[in-house]
Each structure stands twice: as C-alpha cells, then as structure tokens.
Design an enzyme around this catalytic site. Structure first.
Site, PDB file in Angstrom:
ATOM      1  N   TYR A  42       6.283 -18.100   6.027  1.00 51.63           N
ATOM      2  CA  TYR A  42       7.064 -16.692   6.025  1.00 51.63           C
ATOM      3  C   TYR A  42       8.902 -17.384   6.799  1.00 51.63           C
ATOM      4  O   TYR A  42       9.310 -16.254   6.693  1.00 51.63           O
ATOM      5  CB  TYR A  42       6.582 -16.565   7.565  1.00 51.63           C
ATOM      6  CG  TYR A  42       4.959 -15.355   7.103  1.00 51.63           C
ATOM      7  CD1 TYR A  42       4.942 -14.630   6.286  1.00 51.63           C
ATOM      8  CD2 TYR A  42       3.754 -16.542   6.949  1.00 51.63           C
ATOM      9  CE1 TYR A  42       4.087 -14.344   5.691  1.00 51.63           C
ATOM     10  CE2 TYR A  42       2.807 -16.151   7.125  1.00 51.63           C
ATOM     11  CZ  TYR A  42       2.780 -14.322   5.979  1.00 51.63           C
ATOM     12  OH  TYR A  42       1.975 -13.993   5.523  1.00 51.63           O
TER      13      TYR A  42
ATOM     14  N   MET B 169       4.040 -21.040  -0.275  1.00 49.79           N
ATOM     15  CA  MET B 169       3.450 -19.703  -0.878  1.00 49.79           C
ATOM     16  C   MET B 169       3.447 -19.850  -2.498  1.00 49.79           C
ATOM     17  O   MET B 169       4.063 -20.503  -2.986  1.00 49.79           O
ATOM     18  CB  MET B 169       5.000 -18.887  -0.456  1.00 49.79           C
ATOM     19  CG  MET B 169       4.539 -18.218   0.688  1.00 49.79           C
ATOM     20  SD  MET B 169       5.592 -16.569   1.322  1.00 49.79           S
ATOM     21  CE  MET B 169       4.784 -15.739   2.448  1.00 49.79           C
ATOM     22  N   GLY B 170       2.550 -19.072  -2.895  1.00 53.25           N
ATOM     23  CA  GLY B 170       2.343 -19.216  -4.478  1.00 53.25           C
ATOM     24  C   GLY B 170       0.294 -18.644  -4.524  1.00 53.25           C
ATOM     25  O   GLY B 170       0.035 -19.232  -4.388  1.00 53.25           O
ATOM     26  N   ARG B 171       0.652 -17.705  -3.979  1.00 50.39           N
ATOM     27  CA  ARG B 171      -0.919 -17.055  -4.174  1.00 50.39           C
ATOM     28  C   ARG B 171      -1.913 -17.182  -5.660  1.00 50.39           C
ATOM     29  O   ARG B 171      -3.265 -17.194  -5.611  1.00 50.39           O
ATOM     30  CB  ARG B 171      -0.911 -14.916  -4.187  1.00 50.39           C
ATOM     31  CG  ARG B 171      -1.861 -14.941  -3.381  1.00 50.39           C
ATOM     32  CD  ARG B 171      -2.616 -13.664  -3.219  1.00 50.39           C
ATOM     33  NE  ARG B 171      -0.987 -12.435  -2.621  1.00 50.39           N
ATOM     34  CZ  ARG B 171      -1.092 -11.680  -2.558  1.00 50.39           C
ATOM     35  NH1 ARG B 171      -1.532 -11.637  -0.176  1.00 50.39           N
ATOM     36  NH2 ARG B 171       0.083 -11.548  -1.846  1.00 50.39           N
TER      37      ARG B 171
ATOM     38  N   THR C 129       4.828  -2.871  -7.504  1.00 50.28           N
ATOM     39  CA  THR C 129       5.651  -1.653  -7.162  1.00 50.28           C
ATOM     40  C   THR C 129       5.630  -1.513  -8.337  1.00 50.28           C
ATOM     41  O   THR C 129       5.959  -0.507  -8.913  1.00 50.28           O
ATOM     42  CB  THR C 129       6.906  -2.872  -6.991  1.00 50.28           C
ATOM     43  OG1 THR C 129       6.110  -3.187  -5.297  1.00 50.28           O
ATOM     44  CG2 THR C 129       7.929  -1.779  -6.017  1.00 50.28           C
TER      45      THR C 129
ATOM     46  N   GLY D 169       0.817  -1.640  -0.137  1.00 51.33           N
ATOM     47  CA  GLY D 169       0.206  -0.134   0.390  1.00 51.33           C
ATOM     48  C   GLY D 169       0.846   0.916   0.051  1.00 51.33           C
ATOM     49  O   GLY D 169       1.945   1.130  -0.474  1.00 51.33           O
TER      50      GLY D 169
ATOM     51  N   THR E  45      10.021 -11.116  -6.828  1.00 54.28           N
ATOM     52  CA  THR E  45       8.726 -12.221  -6.481  1.00 54.28           C
ATOM     53  C   THR E  45       9.526 -13.033  -6.178  1.00 54.28           C
ATOM     54  O   THR E  45      10.430 -14.209  -6.854  1.00 54.28           O
ATOM     55  CB  THR E  45       8.030 -12.023  -7.821  1.00 54.28           C
ATOM     56  OG1 THR E  45       6.976 -13.111  -6.948  1.00 54.28           O
ATOM     57  CG2 THR E  45       8.573 -11.874  -8.838  1.00 54.28           C
ATOM     58  N   ILE E  46       9.188 -13.352  -4.261  1.00 52.68           N
ATOM     59  CA  ILE E  46       9.380 -15.112  -4.586  1.00 52.68           C
ATOM     60  C   ILE E  46       8.773 -16.047  -4.895  1.00 52.68           C
ATOM     61  O   ILE E  46       9.538 -16.805  -5.048  1.00 52.68           O
ATOM     62  CB  ILE E  46       9.460 -14.916  -2.808  1.00 52.68           C
ATOM     63  CG1 ILE E  46      10.336 -16.184  -2.792  1.00 52.68           C
ATOM     64  CG2 ILE E  46       7.619 -15.279  -2.659  1.00 52.68           C
ATOM     65  CD1 ILE E  46       9.708 -16.446  -0.853  1.00 52.68           C
ATOM     66  N   ASP E  47       7.357 -15.598  -5.642  1.00 52.72           N
ATOM     67  CA  ASP E  47       6.567 -16.557  -6.169  1.00 52.72           C
ATOM     68  C   ASP E  47       6.946 -16.908  -8.081  1.00 52.72           C
ATOM     69  O   ASP E  47       6.906 -17.687  -8.673  1.00 52.72           O
ATOM     70  CB  ASP E  47       5.139 -15.887  -6.838  1.00 52.72           C
ATOM     71  CG  ASP E  47       4.833 -15.878  -5.079  1.00 52.72           C
ATOM     72  OD1 ASP E  47       4.600 -17.237  -4.218  1.00 52.72           O
ATOM     73  OD2 ASP E  47       3.358 -15.379  -4.859  1.00 52.72           O
TER      74      ASP E  47
HETATM   75  N1  LIG Z   1      -1.806  -0.411 -10.105  1.00 58.00           N
HETATM   76  C1  LIG Z   1      -0.606   0.624  -8.768  1.00 58.00           C
HETATM   77  N2  LIG Z   1      -0.020   1.792  -9.035  1.00 58.00           N
HETATM   78  C2  LIG Z   1       0.362   1.981  -7.872  1.00 58.00           C
HETATM   79  N3  LIG Z   1       1.235   1.606  -7.043  1.00 58.00           N
HETATM   80  C3  LIG Z   1       0.654   0.244  -6.908  1.00 58.00           C
HETATM   81  C4  LIG Z   1      -0.154  -0.287  -8.042  1.00 58.00           C
HETATM   82  N4  LIG Z   1       0.130  -1.920  -7.009  1.00 58.00           N
HETATM   83  C5  LIG Z   1       0.908  -1.782  -6.339  1.00 58.00           C
HETATM   84  N5  LIG Z   1       1.466  -0.340  -5.802  1.00 58.00           N
HETATM   85  C6  LIG Z   1       1.912   0.193  -5.027  1.00 58.00           C
HETATM   86  O1  LIG Z   1       3.095  -1.519  -5.459  1.00 58.00           O
HETATM   87  C7  LIG Z   1       3.681  -1.660  -3.713  1.00 58.00           C
HETATM   88  C8  LIG Z   1       3.787  -2.991  -3.690  1.00 58.00           C
HETATM   89  O2  LIG Z   1       2.837  -3.667  -4.707  1.00 58.00           O
HETATM   90  P1  LIG Z   1       1.907  -5.184  -3.693  1.00 58.00           P
HETATM   91  O3  LIG Z   1       1.322  -5.983  -4.588  1.00 58.00           O
HETATM   92  O4  LIG Z   1       1.473  -5.329  -1.896  1.00 58.00           O
HETATM   93  O5  LIG Z   1       3.849  -6.257  -3.606  1.00 58.00           O
HETATM   94  P2  LIG Z   1       4.434  -6.551  -4.848  1.00 58.00           P
HETATM   95  O6  LIG Z   1       5.504  -5.281  -5.826  1.00 58.00           O
HETATM   96  O7  LIG Z   1       4.945  -7.280  -4.989  1.00 58.00           O
HETATM   97  O8  LIG Z   1       3.514  -7.008  -6.131  1.00 58.00           O
HETATM   98  C9  LIG Z   1       2.927  -1.435  -2.921  1.00 58.00           C
HETATM   99  O9  LIG Z   1       3.307  -0.044  -2.216  1.00 58.00           O
HETATM  100  C10 LIG Z   1       1.924  -0.625  -3.485  1.00 58.00           C
HETATM  101  O10 LIG Z   1       0.840   0.939  -2.974  1.00 58.00           O
HETATM  102  O1  LIG Z   2       1.768 -11.795   3.812  1.00 64.20           O
HETATM  103  P1  LIG Z   2       2.165 -11.072   3.046  1.00 64.20           P
HETATM  104  O2  LIG Z   2       2.861 -10.096   3.533  1.00 64.20           O
HETATM  105  O3  LIG Z   2       1.121 -10.464   2.475  1.00 64.20           O
HETATM  106  O4  LIG Z   2       2.427 -12.160   1.998  1.00 64.20           O
HETATM  107  C1  LIG Z   2       1.580 -13.163   1.342  1.00 64.20           C
HETATM  108  C2  LIG Z   2       2.216 -12.862   0.076  1.00 64.20           C
HETATM  109  O5  LIG Z   2       3.018 -12.728  -0.613  1.00 64.20           O
HETATM  110  C3  LIG Z   2       3.252 -13.499  -1.163  1.00 64.20           C
HETATM  111  O6  LIG Z   2       4.761 -14.350  -1.765  1.00 64.20           O
HETATM  112  C4  LIG Z   2       3.927 -12.987  -2.097  1.00 64.20           C
HETATM  113  O7  LIG Z   2       4.646 -11.880  -2.281  1.00 64.20           O
HETATM  114  P2  LIG Z   2       5.349 -10.803  -3.813  1.00 64.20           P
HETATM  115  O8  LIG Z   2       5.045 -11.699  -5.251  1.00 64.20           O
HETATM  116  O9  LIG Z   2       6.283  -9.451  -3.372  1.00 64.20           O
HETATM  117  O10 LIG Z   2       7.058 -11.418  -3.799  1.00 64.20           O
HETATM  118  C5  LIG Z   2       2.261 -14.878  -1.979  1.00 64.20           C
HETATM  119  O11 LIG Z   2       3.154 -16.149  -2.416  1.00 64.20           O
HETATM  120  C6  LIG Z   2       1.927 -14.467  -0.426  1.00 64.20           C
HETATM  121  O12 LIG Z   2       1.153 -14.832  -0.898  1.00 64.20           O
END
Ligand SMILES: Nc1ncnc2c1ncn2[C@@H]1O[C@H](COP(=O)(O)OP(=O)(O)O)[C@@H](O)[C@H]1O
Ligand SMILES: O=P(O)(O)OC[C@H]1O[C@](O)(COP(=O)(O)O)[C@@H](O)[C@@H]1O
Length: 556
Positions: free
Chosen positions: A428, A317-319, A246, A219, A272-274
C-alpha cells in the site's frame, strides 16, 4: 524530404522511420482499396530517381502494412446525434503554443505490430493517433461540460492525470467548468457525496501528492443511475480513470448514453498498478511502482546480508499478474527468487522452494525472495478457504507474505537450522506515492490525448501509449482482451530466471528443472550453466531450446 517513386507501392510505412508515403494522385490509395492493393503491393525503387539523401531512409528495408481487417476506429458522437463543428482554439495561438503545425490528420494512425518477420512485409494492426484536431465537436467555452471520476484501487499518478485533464480543458480549450465526481462511480448518484468543481488553483500542485483528490472506490456501478445523473447534470465529456473493471463499467455508460442519443463523449484512461492492460506499452504508475519496489528489495537485502542465514522476503502487488515483481526483480538484480501468480511452485520436494532456500543459504549465506500477492494461490487455498469478495467482485486473497513466512520458518525450525527471516510488505505504501518523473510525463500526455479526442467528438475510447506514440483505443478492445499476464515463455521471464538462477520449483527434480537451476546469462548474451550439485560451470555448444521464446510472445 525526397521520396522514392511508389508506382507499385501506394503506401509505404515503417514505424522506425515514422514516415508515410502517400501518392495523392493514385486512385488505388483509398482506404477501401487497401486490401486489394496490399495483395499486389511491391516496392520498387526507380534507378533514375533522385538518390535518397536521408540516412534514415537508407535504413528502410522492410514494409509494414496496416492489417485491413483491424481498423480499430473509436466511435464518433456524430454516429447517433447531430454535432456542431467549431475551429479549435489552438488554431488561433500557434505562436504561443506552437501547435499550429501539429494538428493530427484524420488518417494518421500508429502501427501496433512493429517486429518484422523474415519476409519482406509485415502486417500490423493500426490505431488512430491521438492529438489535437483542427475541428471540434463541442464549442469549448460555451458547450463543453466535462467531469472526471477515478475508480478502483489507488495508483501513482492519479492526481497527475486529474491535474492535466483540468489544465488542458481550462488552459488550452478555455472550458469554463470542470467537475470532480467523488469516490468513484457511486459519486454520480450518491446523495451523501458532493460533486466539487476542479479549479486550476485546486489542482495546481496535486501531482506532488499520491492518491486521488476526488477519491476512488470499488463497487457501486449502476448504469441507469449514473446515466440519469450525467444527463441531469448536463455532463457531455466524462473522463473515467480506472482499470479493466472500470472500463467494463465505462462501456456500459457509453452504450447507454448512445442508446439515449445523448451528445456525450465517454473517455477511459487506463489505470492499473499491475500493468496488466492489453495492447498498451505500459500503464501509468507502473514505473513508479517498480522504482518503489526496488527500495524495499534493497532494504530486504540489507536485512538479509546482516543476519545469520538472513532471508529478506518482499511481498509486492499483483493479484493476477506478476509484472511488478518481475520488473522489480530485473531492475534490482538483488533477488534470488521471484514468485508470481503465473508460475506454479511447490514448497517441498527436491526441487521445491525450501530446498532452493537451503541451497542458496549454503552458497551465499543470505537470500532475497520477492513474492507477488497472487502467487501460490492454489497452495494457500489447499489450507485456507476463502470465499470473500470485494465490492467489485474481486476475490479477496489471503496474505501470501505471511503464509510463506510461517511455512519457511517452521520448515527450517524442523530441520534444526537457524534462519532470520524479515518480511517486508510495502504494497500500500507503493501505490500511495506520487508519480515519478517519467510517470508524470506519461500521465500528462494521456490526459491531453483524452481531452483532444473528446473535444473532436470521439467517444467510447481509451487512451494509451503504443510504440511510444499515443493512440485512441476503442474501449471494447480493452475489455475484450481482459487482463494480461506474464508470458512465462517470453524472453523477459527467461531473463528473470537468468538473473535469479532459481530452479523450476515444481517440487520434483526434473531435467527441465535441473537445467533451469543455475542458468547464468553472461554479459555477452551467451548462456552458461552451473551444475547445481557440483558447482562446475559449463557452456553448452548450442543454445538449449528450453530457453527459446515463443515466436509470438508479445512482451518484448
Ligand atoms: N463488469 C462490470 N460492469 C460494470 N461495472 C463494473 C464491472 N466490473 C467492475 N465495475 C466497476 O468498476 C469500478 C472499479 O472496478 P474494480 O474491479 O474495483 O477496479 P479496476 O477498474 O481497477 O479493475 C467499480 O466501481 C466497479 O463497480
Ligand atoms: O486492497 P485493494 O484496494 O482491494 O487493492 C488491492 C489490489 O489492487 C491491485 O493493486 C490492483 O489494482 P488495480 O488494477 O485496480 O490498480 C492488486 O494488485 C491488489 O490486489
């Protein structure tokens, strides 16, 4: 190195050879002319020429041409503002760093598509090669003002990337100060958080620790406030480590700074760990995660083998993508059933999970099940409604490990069968460990590539490894492609089936499911089937088409 004459083939490339033959006198070889040239290009070796002496060249038999419609060039800051031109400090100490000869030329690219088709030629996308450039857009010690931010969930190797960014900036380029933005995007503007200087001493040993020393968060992305802060702080190199969310945020920052004509380079380092980011060979931390996951699988097997009708259930992990589960299963070879989000399964029915567990326990006396956290989501949602989202907007999932455990235990209780199920959830734990050796190296090369690209004045790009070479990828490419998934028609997933011998688990017994059940990949690569009911083994005369991979499956 001698080269064959290329009268009809201005550019001949092969990724296996790592050779580029360019005839500087041939006017047809300008980039713009490539499409025309490719159309008529043919390689002919002149009999009268010097024989090719290199054994590597003799193996050359296919031609891979760049695909003209996909230049995939990263943006240059010079497109929207004036930049300087400074000699790289790496030029001055070639003997010390031995980099004098390895500056990357402006036309060096890496080919993406290297699997050759049956024809004599293959078209490939190409990406700009990463690495140090002779000319810099920033005066490294007087002008460069870098900062680093980590966003999203943790992943092994975050600290290794941070360390190498700082070391490359400070030791190689003599940048005077590097800042760490605390706790993700919100750290740019939050008044409760303090931006800290990242000195060489501070980061020296951090690759031995998991996590991120500057912290991370979900966020908090606010493009305007982030860009206002970047401008106010005078940052002109913004290194953003994070996943697909991100990167979407990074593209917005890049576009806003460009709109404001700010001389700043925005650089993404995919995390991304995934391992679900498109194009790149793999994301950093993934190897470590698979290695750690294997430890848990080993423990689960020990637990299972030591109990009556023991079941070791490991949640990984692996959403959205079952990559960790798939690779950990393949690497450990101890798994009897691998459940991933991409493959639907049913619990009940003749070809459901419960029946498969029953069969396996009868056959072996124990079993190991690996489940990725996003697997069986539609089944869980039939029972548990969830409308909860995290701060980044990702749906919060119910715990599939607990859900599965509850159902398996109650089903076998109803059957009056004793089982001993142990649930191991290392999720975790896995993502908080430091990077292993191969990931550490990977992280270092990613960080160096990021710094070299920023110093040269590229912006809006990410770094990644493609076909073992490091490249600069326009960030939009990463966002446009979204998350990748396990291709269940790929040879890799078929290997999983061949290793676990799991049936389709679709609930209904079908020809397809029955034939999948008991598939064994013999050491010589041929396929053998075990009839699930009679236990008799037979070898088909020809390979069954159901196991043939799609021609365009990409994960090989
Ligand atoms: N569509 C988007 N536009 C702008 N910022 C975003 C968007 N999606 C996610 N973010 C921001 O990127 C950061 C990480 O996003 P997140 O989905 O939690 O993890 P990841 O980058 O690992 O997918 C957060 O600060 C979030 O607010
Ligand atoms: O509990 P959190 O911090 O939301 O993270 C859990 C999630 O992060 C993940 O590892 C994916 O994270 P990233 O793609 O950001 O590395 C998912 O597999 C898992 O659901």
């Amino acid at each position: 190195m001698s080269r064959p004459p290329t009268q009809h083939a201005p550019i001949v490339r092969s990724n296996t050879l790592e050779a580029v033959f360019i005839d500087p006198d041939d006017p047809l070889q300008s980039r713009q002319d490539l499409p025309k040239v490719i159309k008529h290009a043919r390689v002919t070796y002149d009999d009268t020429s010097t024989p090719i002496s290199s054994p590597r060249l003799e193996r050359f038999s296919k031609i891979i041409f760049p695909r003209p419609s996909h230049p995939l060039q990263p943006a240059r800051i010079s497109e929207w503002t004036n930049i300087g031109s400074f000699p790289s400090p790496l030029q001055n100490n070639p003997s010390q760093l031995n980099l004098g000869l390895s500056f990357v030329g402006s036309r060096e690219t890496i080919l993406v598509d290297i699997i050759s088709d049956a024809e004599n030629t293959t078209m490939s996308r190409e990406l700009v090669r990463a690495g140090p450039r002779k000319e810099l857009a920033f005066h490294p010690s007087n002008q460069a003002r870098p900062c680093i931010v980590t966003c999203g969930g943790l992943c092994p190797g975050l600290n290794s990337v941070i360390r190498e960014l700082v070391m490359t900036l400070k030791k190689m380029y003599r940048v005077s100060r590097v800042d760490g933005i605390p706790f993700g995007y919100r750290g740019f503007y939050s008044t409760h958080m303090t931006i800290a200087e990242l000195t060489e001493e501070r980061v020296c040993d951090i690759h031995h620790e998991g996590g991120s020393i500057i912290g991370s968060s979900r966020g908090g992305h606010d493009t305007k406030r982030i860009c206002d802060s970047i401008v106010a702080m005078g940052y002109n190199q913004i290194f953003i480590i994070g996943g697909d969310g991100t990167h979407r945020g990074a593209v917005k920052i890049f576009e806003e700074l460009k709109r404001r004509r700010v001389m700043a380079s925005v650089v993404g380092i995919p995390k991304t760990i995934d391992n679900d980011i498109a194009l790149i060979d793999k994301s950093f931390g993934f190897d470590t995660a698979v290695e750690e996951a294997q430890r848990s699988i080993k423990c689960a097997k020990i637990e299972a083998k030591s109990a009556i009708n023991g079941i070791g259930l490991v949640k990984l992990m692996g959403r959205h993508s079952g990559q960790i589960a798939m690779f950990a299963t393949l690497a450990s070879r101890d798994v009897d059933c691998c459940l991933i989000p991409e493959v639907h399964f049913e619990l009940d029915g003749k070809a459901g999970l419960f029946q498969y567990i029953e069969d396996t326990l009868r056959r072996k006396g124990h079993m190991v099940i690996v489940v990725a956290e996003g697997a069986g989501l539609e089944l869980i949602e039939r029972e548990i409604e969830s409308s909860d989202f995290d701060e980044s907007g990702n749906k919060k999932l119910s715990d599939v490990g607990l859900w599965l455990k509850t159902h398996i235990v109650s089903d076998f209780r109803m059957r009056g069968r004793e089982i001993n199920l142990k649930l191991i959830d290392p999720t975790y734990e896995i993502r908080s460990v430091p990077a292993n050796a191969s990931d550490n190296l990977h992280c270092s090369l990613l960080a160096q590539s990021a710094v070299h690209g920023a110093m040269h004045g590229f912006s809006g790009f990410s770094v990644g490894m493609i076909n073992t070479h490091f490249v600069l990828i326009p960030m939009e490419e990463i966002c446009r492609r979204g998350r990748t998934k396990v291709d269940v028609k790929s040879r890799m997933w078929h290997r999983v089936i061949a290793t676990t011998m799991q049936p389709s688990l679709s609930g209904e017994s079908s020809h397809h499911g029955a034939s999948m059940h008991g598939l064994i990949e013999a050491l010589d690569g041929s396929l053998t089937f075990r009839n699930a009911n009679s236990n008799s083994v037979f070898k088909p005369a020809s390979q069954p088409t159901v196991f043939e991979p799609d021609e365009d499956s990409e994960d090989e």
